[in-house]
Structure formats: structure tokens, C-alpha cells
Design a protein around this motif. Sequence first.
Motif, PDB file in Angstrom:
ATOM      1  N   ASN A 150      61.108  47.690  53.593  1.00 46.96           N
ATOM      2  CA  ASN A 150      61.558  48.010  52.334  1.00 46.96           C
ATOM      3  C   ASN A 150      63.240  48.030  52.383  1.00 46.96           C
ATOM      4  O   ASN A 150      63.751  48.088  53.567  1.00 46.96           O
ATOM      5  CB  ASN A 150      60.956  49.069  51.610  1.00 46.96           C
ATOM      6  N   THR A 171      61.903  41.487  52.767  1.00 48.72           N
ATOM      7  CA  THR A 171      61.150  42.797  52.916  1.00 48.72           C
ATOM      8  C   THR A 171      59.773  42.531  52.473  1.00 48.72           C
ATOM      9  O   THR A 171      59.594  41.987  51.509  1.00 48.72           O
ATOM     10  CB  THR A 171      61.885  43.772  51.772  1.00 48.72           C
ATOM     11  N   ASP A 173      57.969  44.353  50.641  1.00 45.98           N
ATOM     12  CA  ASP A 173      57.519  44.651  49.511  1.00 45.98           C
ATOM     13  C   ASP A 173      58.412  44.042  48.439  1.00 45.98           C
ATOM     14  O   ASP A 173      58.138  44.170  47.327  1.00 45.98           O
ATOM     15  CB  ASP A 173      57.687  46.252  49.049  1.00 45.98           C
ATOM     16  N   SER A 175      61.573  44.520  47.800  1.00 46.13           N
ATOM     17  CA  SER A 175      62.557  45.373  47.160  1.00 46.13           C
ATOM     18  C   SER A 175      64.033  44.763  47.656  1.00 46.13           C
ATOM     19  O   SER A 175      64.991  44.915  46.717  1.00 46.13           O
ATOM     20  CB  SER A 175      62.389  46.743  47.766  1.00 46.13           C
ATOM     21  N   LYS A 179      60.553  38.297  49.521  1.00 49.26           N
ATOM     22  CA  LYS A 179      59.355  38.899  49.586  1.00 49.26           C
ATOM     23  C   LYS A 179      58.375  38.611  50.603  1.00 49.26           C
ATOM     24  O   LYS A 179      58.032  37.521  50.377  1.00 49.26           O
ATOM     25  CB  LYS A 179      58.770  39.049  48.126  1.00 49.26           C
TER      26      LYS A 179
END
Length: 275
Positions: A150, A171, A173, A175, A179
Motif C-alpha cells: 500500500n 501497490t 491495493d 492506493s 493497482k
Amino acid sequence: MHQIRAGILFNQKVIEKCYKMSLYAPEIAKEAYPGQFIHIRCTKGYNPLMRRPFSIYKAKGERIEILYEVVGKGTHLLSSKRRGEKVDILGPLGRGFRINLPLVKRAALVAGGIGVAPLYFLASKLMKILEKEERENSIPLPLVLIGAKNEKEILEEEEFKNLKVEVKIATDDGSKGFKGEVTDFFASLFLIPDCSSFVNVYACGPLPMLKKIAMLSLKYKFPCQLSLEQKMGCGIGACLGCVIKGKNGYLRVCKDGPVFDAEEIWGQVFKLHTS
């Protein structure tokens, strides 16, 4: 190789469980090369007994720096040390990244987690070479792909940007940046026709990540070098505690590596350690 009592210049937390340490080690700083490591005794006693290996993150003037993650007793002890204390270190050790000169291909540096450490040193070296060759932008700047779970766990993004390299983030997630896993981001950027003719891949991170980078690089004929993260005993090739099976026989990670060509270890290390 040198064994010295290196003074700690600073030891600071960068993100949760990750620290940056600067050491006064002129002999090592002078000889260090990207991809090499130092072996640190984390305590004066015998618990823990073994030294811990750390990739050299920076080597400038009379100083070297390392990045490390607190994962066990040794690194926990290391994180408690303060400016002015000294630690016993061996270095520089191991075989680092090979840089073919003159530079004719773009470098793609793929980092997962704490794997940014040797790749920062490599990126700084590549930029110095490009500046010296004065190629007038005939070769694109190195591209650094940093992967993390993240946004809070991204390591050293600004440090890389200060080198003037191109930096992209992935990342899990979403963030920040792409993604998904950094390996998927790598695939989306480079798996295009004729890409192998102009890219060299360098990677460091967890074994599952390295496995995927190796598979893609070999499939699409990218020259690829991998820096392995491995537990070690002596750090100089004597104890055989970090031996792995390579393509042409057994290899000592501390002496024959920690940097290997993907082709050299493919089918052995990765089948043994990952699914």
C-alpha cells in the motif's frame, strides 16, 4: 574485503519496521559496487551468533548506508543502536550487478519492498555513467518500478526521483499508482513486440516476485539479473550455508552472488522455494 568497527552516523526509522542506517566506513565505501553487501554483527555477544547480510544502499565519500527491515532478533537489536555506537562489519562482499559498457539499452529496475536497497545504488551508478557518456538522450533514463502492499509501505520514492530517473509505483491495493503487483505492472509496460532489443532488467525483492520477473524475462528474451535475499553464515563462501543449485552446479549466494543472471538459476532456486 575489510573488517572494521564502523561508527553509526544515524539510524532512523523510514516507515513502520524499516530503518536506514549510515556508517562511517571509508575503506568499504571506496570499493563498494552496486549489488554487493555488508555483513554486520548485531551484538557484541553470541546471541544471535550469526552476522546479518545487508545490501549496500549508498556509498559516497567515507560513508555507506543500508536499508533494513526488522524481522527478527538481530535486526531488532540493530534498530535500537544509536549515533556514536559502533558495529563490526565485513565488506564489501559478493558479486554485484554487471553493467555492460557502453550503455545501449534502457535499464528497467524492479523493486519489491526492501529490494529497493541495491537497486538505488545501481540507479545512481547508471546515472553517473550516462552523464559521463554525454549521450544526449539517445538512451532513455532508467525506469524504476517500486512495488508495495500500500501507499504507506512505499520505500524511497523521493530518493529515486532525486536521481532524475523515471519512477513508477505499483501497490497491491491501488492506493497509489498501478493497482496490482509490480510484476503485473512490469508486464503491462514491457511485453510488447521487439522490446527485448532495448531493455535490460534488474530486480530485487521476495522470491515469488523474482520468479515472475525471471519467467517473463526469459520468455521474452530480456537480459535479466536478480539479486537474491538469502540467509547466510560466514558471508565469504566458506561455510556453504547459503548454497543453492544453479544451472551448472551448486552456487554460493554470498560469493557467487547475490546477483545472478536469471538464466543461471532458473528452474532450480525458484522451483525449490516457490510454487
